[in-house]
Scaffold this active site. Sequence first.
Site, PDB file in Angstrom:
ATOM      1  N   VAL A   1       0.860  -1.179   0.000  1.00  0.00           N
ATOM      2  CA  VAL A   1       0.000   0.000   0.000  1.00  0.00           C
ATOM      3  C   VAL A   1       0.894   1.226   0.000  1.00  0.00           C
ATOM      4  O   VAL A   1       2.032   1.192   0.465  1.00  0.00           O
ATOM      5  CB  VAL A   1      -0.945   0.042   1.222  1.00  0.00           C
ATOM      6  CG1 VAL A   1      -1.967  -1.072   1.161  1.00  0.00           C
ATOM      7  CG2 VAL A   1      -0.165  -0.028   2.526  1.00  0.00           C
ATOM      8  N   SER A   2       0.368   2.327  -0.544  1.00  0.00           N
ATOM      9  CA  SER A   2       1.115   3.573  -0.515  1.00  0.00           C
ATOM     10  C   SER A   2       1.159   4.113   0.902  1.00  0.00           C
ATOM     11  O   SER A   2       0.376   3.721   1.763  1.00  0.00           O
ATOM     12  CB  SER A   2       0.459   4.603  -1.450  1.00  0.00           C
ATOM     13  OG  SER A   2       0.427   4.107  -2.772  1.00  0.00           O
ATOM     14  N   THR A   3       2.083   5.039   1.134  1.00  0.00           N
ATOM     15  CA  THR A   3       2.261   5.565   2.489  1.00  0.00           C
ATOM     16  C   THR A   3       1.018   6.290   2.993  1.00  0.00           C
ATOM     17  O   THR A   3       0.814   6.394   4.191  1.00  0.00           O
ATOM     18  CB  THR A   3       3.457   6.530   2.522  1.00  0.00           C
ATOM     19  OG1 THR A   3       3.297   7.504   1.494  1.00  0.00           O
ATOM     20  CG2 THR A   3       4.743   5.771   2.288  1.00  0.00           C
ATOM     21  N   ASP A   4       0.186   6.800   2.059  1.00  0.00           N
ATOM     22  CA  ASP A   4      -0.995   7.522   2.512  1.00  0.00           C
ATOM     23  C   ASP A   4      -2.203   6.596   2.687  1.00  0.00           C
ATOM     24  O   ASP A   4      -3.270   7.035   3.084  1.00  0.00           O
ATOM     25  CB  ASP A   4      -1.363   8.643   1.525  1.00  0.00           C
ATOM     26  CG  ASP A   4      -1.571   8.118   0.109  1.00  0.00           C
ATOM     27  OD1 ASP A   4      -1.242   6.942  -0.128  1.00  0.00           O
ATOM     28  OD2 ASP A   4      -2.062   8.891  -0.732  1.00  0.00           O
ATOM     29  N   GLU A   5      -2.046   5.308   2.385  1.00  0.00           N
ATOM     30  CA  GLU A   5      -3.123   4.359   2.633  1.00  0.00           C
ATOM     31  C   GLU A   5      -2.966   3.796   4.033  1.00  0.00           C
ATOM     32  O   GLU A   5      -1.932   3.893   4.662  1.00  0.00           O
ATOM     33  CB  GLU A   5      -3.090   3.247   1.584  1.00  0.00           C
ATOM     34  CG  GLU A   5      -3.399   3.751   0.173  1.00  0.00           C
ATOM     35  CD  GLU A   5      -3.468   2.603  -0.806  1.00  0.00           C
ATOM     36  OE1 GLU A   5      -4.412   1.802  -0.715  1.00  0.00           O
ATOM     37  OE2 GLU A   5      -2.565   2.508  -1.651  1.00  0.00           O
TER      38      GLU A   5
END
Length: 310
Positions: A23-27
Amino acid sequence: MAREAHELRSGRPQGRQIGYARVSTDEQATEAQEIELRSAGCDVVVQEHGSGASRARPALLRLISDIGAGDVLVVVRLDRLARSVSHLLQVIEDLAEKGAHFRSLRDPIDTSTPQGMFSLQVLGAVAQLERALISERTKAGIRAAKAKGKLPGNPGLRERRPEALAKMTAVQRASYGARVQSNLNEWLPTVRRMRPDHNWDDIARVLKQRGVDWTPERLRRAVKWLVRERLADPKMLDRASPQLPEDRLMTLVAGISQSNPDLSLRDIAAQLERLHERTPRGSAKWSASSVKNLLDRARRLGLVAEALIP
């Protein structure tokens, strides 16, 4: 039993099914991917938090390094694994070198099946076309800019704008990290075994004999990057302590033997001669008995396992 029967019928390898969830860091979390991967038969799921635009993925690197022959790396979707077609093909090539396979649950990619390999070949052709189109568009853009009297390139970089310079630095770091990781398995195990007992010059010479032609400076810089990314032990950067000539030869022979346990005593002697190392008595010609004496001493000191002595 049901899963094994299905694998036998489908022709898939019976190694481990290892899931990779990113997952991306903002997820927030990888739970949704984990549920789907475990439902597909994955007993182990490796998690990664990182931007899709970066190839610097330590968890994926460790997974590929540890994966075994017959194992299958499984993802929910292709975009969870790779940032581009070329990146995907590089990962699959690394897996193939280990005898492992790749499977995407929602895409027609399964390298253990003929259909999946066909889809992979199509992707490879698409990647080649993509590179050619990008190159042609870039050249056309430069020609158009010159015709209008404009300078090619990023105006932010020409004007030394801080935000443009910071972005360029980030891209360069990501690119360097990708290059370091691209052939990690070819040189890192040798460096781990030989540092810090040997200086960087000795290690570079040993690696050159194995087809990895790096300068000591490039090698040290790559290890510094790995340590900074927490992919290598910081002790590898410790200063090499001065050694007596015979002690240095002993640890050098031990390092060569551990790097390739299949080498015979005569093979190691030949390598030492190619490295222009002299025997403890100063001779340029190495014998199998001279190598054995050094290996026996290294074994008594615990530097070489019993099984590694030819």
